[in-house]
Design an enzyme around this catalytic site. Sequence first.
Site, short mmCIF file in Angstrom:
data_model
loop_
_atom_site.label_atom_id
_atom_site.label_comp_id
_atom_site.label_asym_id
_atom_site.label_seq_id
_atom_site.Cartn_x
_atom_site.Cartn_y
_atom_site.Cartn_z
N GLU A 79 34.99 -108.33 62.74
CA GLU A 79 34.83 -109.51 63.60
C GLU A 79 34.59 -108.99 65.00
O GLU A 79 35.49 -108.43 65.62
CB GLU A 79 36.06 -110.42 63.53
CG GLU A 79 35.81 -111.82 64.10
CD GLU A 79 35.84 -111.86 65.63
OE1 GLU A 79 34.76 -112.09 66.23
OE2 GLU A 79 36.90 -111.66 66.21
N CYS A 81 35.98 -113.85 72.47
CA CYS A 81 34.70 -113.45 71.88
C CYS A 81 33.77 -114.63 71.71
O CYS A 81 32.55 -114.46 71.60
CB CYS A 81 34.91 -112.72 70.57
SG CYS A 81 35.95 -113.59 69.39
#
Length: 488
Positions: free
Chosen positions: A244, A278
Amino acid sequence: MNSLYIAGEWLAGQGEAFQSLNPVTQQVLWSGEGATAAQVESAVQAARQAFPGWARRTLEDRISVLEAFAAALKNHADELARTIGEETGKPLWEAATEVTSMVNKIAISVQSYRERTGEKSGPLGDATAVLRHKPHGVVAVFGPYNFPGHLPNGHIVPALLAGNSVLFKPSELTPKVAELTVKCWIEAGLPAGVLNLLQGARETGIALAANPGIDGLFFTGSSRTGNHLHQQFAGRPDKILALEMGGNNPLVVDQVADIDAAVYTIIQSAFISAGQRCTCARRLLVPEGAWGDSLLKRLVEVSSTIEVGAFDQQPAPFMGSVVSLGAAKALMDAQAHLLANGAVSLLAMTQPQAQSALLTPGIVDVTAVADRSDEELFGPLLQVIRYADFAAAIAEANDTAFGLAAGLLSDSEERYQQFWLESRAGIVNWNKQLTGAASSAPFGGVGASGNHRASAYYAADYCAYPVASLETPSLVLPAALTPGVKMA
């Protein structure tokens, strides 16, 4: 200092010494030594020895340990929130929400395991078809600094629930949060060797990723490191790799009726956590013309008043610091580079104190920059790109190797349906901030943003593998034999 936790014992690291610092005051918060390759090997062996006993426990037994961990988190919630705030620089109100997310992850992971990786069976001819799931074995978890409790927790909890043993390598910028989290696991009664803590920087990470004794690696962090891991694991289909990573996330603004609502949503998308999520908006796509000019004028006006301060400042700030002086310098350099290549500053990002990682929000129009770098500027620096029409906006939004998050602010459902269909991202929002995500939904992206849906409901998918079985209690010769076979 005993900085490592291996086979149920706290040990001193024998590798490189390092410290974590309060990013605002530069006060030393934690100091210790990282794990050497030999200590990594010891931890892998401890995890391997602990794995069979943990995997053979009943699911209910494992759940009871996880629930005890949730109780320990609640008991230490204030201490943990303060530690997160100190090491990351995020305000206390935000650090407290991270602890709450850690607690909530337990129930979500249990529900996910039962629904996605439990046991299912049904008749198939004269047998029973059964689907079960088994743990991989020994897995490594690499944690990031921006959510040092919540994001590693999103790998560790489902991994342990599935029956794996874990080697936890946190960010070298947030070792104190990791240590406190592991102590909560110990308080919960997790058996020795099932979870091992390997503090350290790059060399520790390299040794752990390269160790042949691990069966998989679950990573949340930068695309640069994730790409290295992907290359390292190439040709190793025997190991599960879940990545991720970040994103160069676009937020497209259509001509909406409520400009203030748009401005507020942009701020929540770009500047929350000092831009260190993010899913933060990195590129703001604004229509050309007078309406777009008005939007940007209002955005600059409001953004210039955003409160920035230390994690424990009162009244509470909206933004804390970025994680380190190094991160602050890199962001200031990135802004200078953009301006030197034709960008126009709409709101200058500043560093009010040279020895503090506090940055003010920055907004820069990069429309005229010919060769815009497709990179994630991980901080409070928002790049504006003006577009001529909606087709051009979608093309610009998709002009990235990343594919984590994308959003549209628009009063038109028809335009949203087009945007959703044509966007290349794992998260697509309509009239909501990019940084809002439900733990019950898959979290992750495509392209350079990663592969599996890490650290959320779908984490169960990569923490165990499916085993299909055909079963019958008695071995019986069938009445009709396959042509060409004679039993006479």
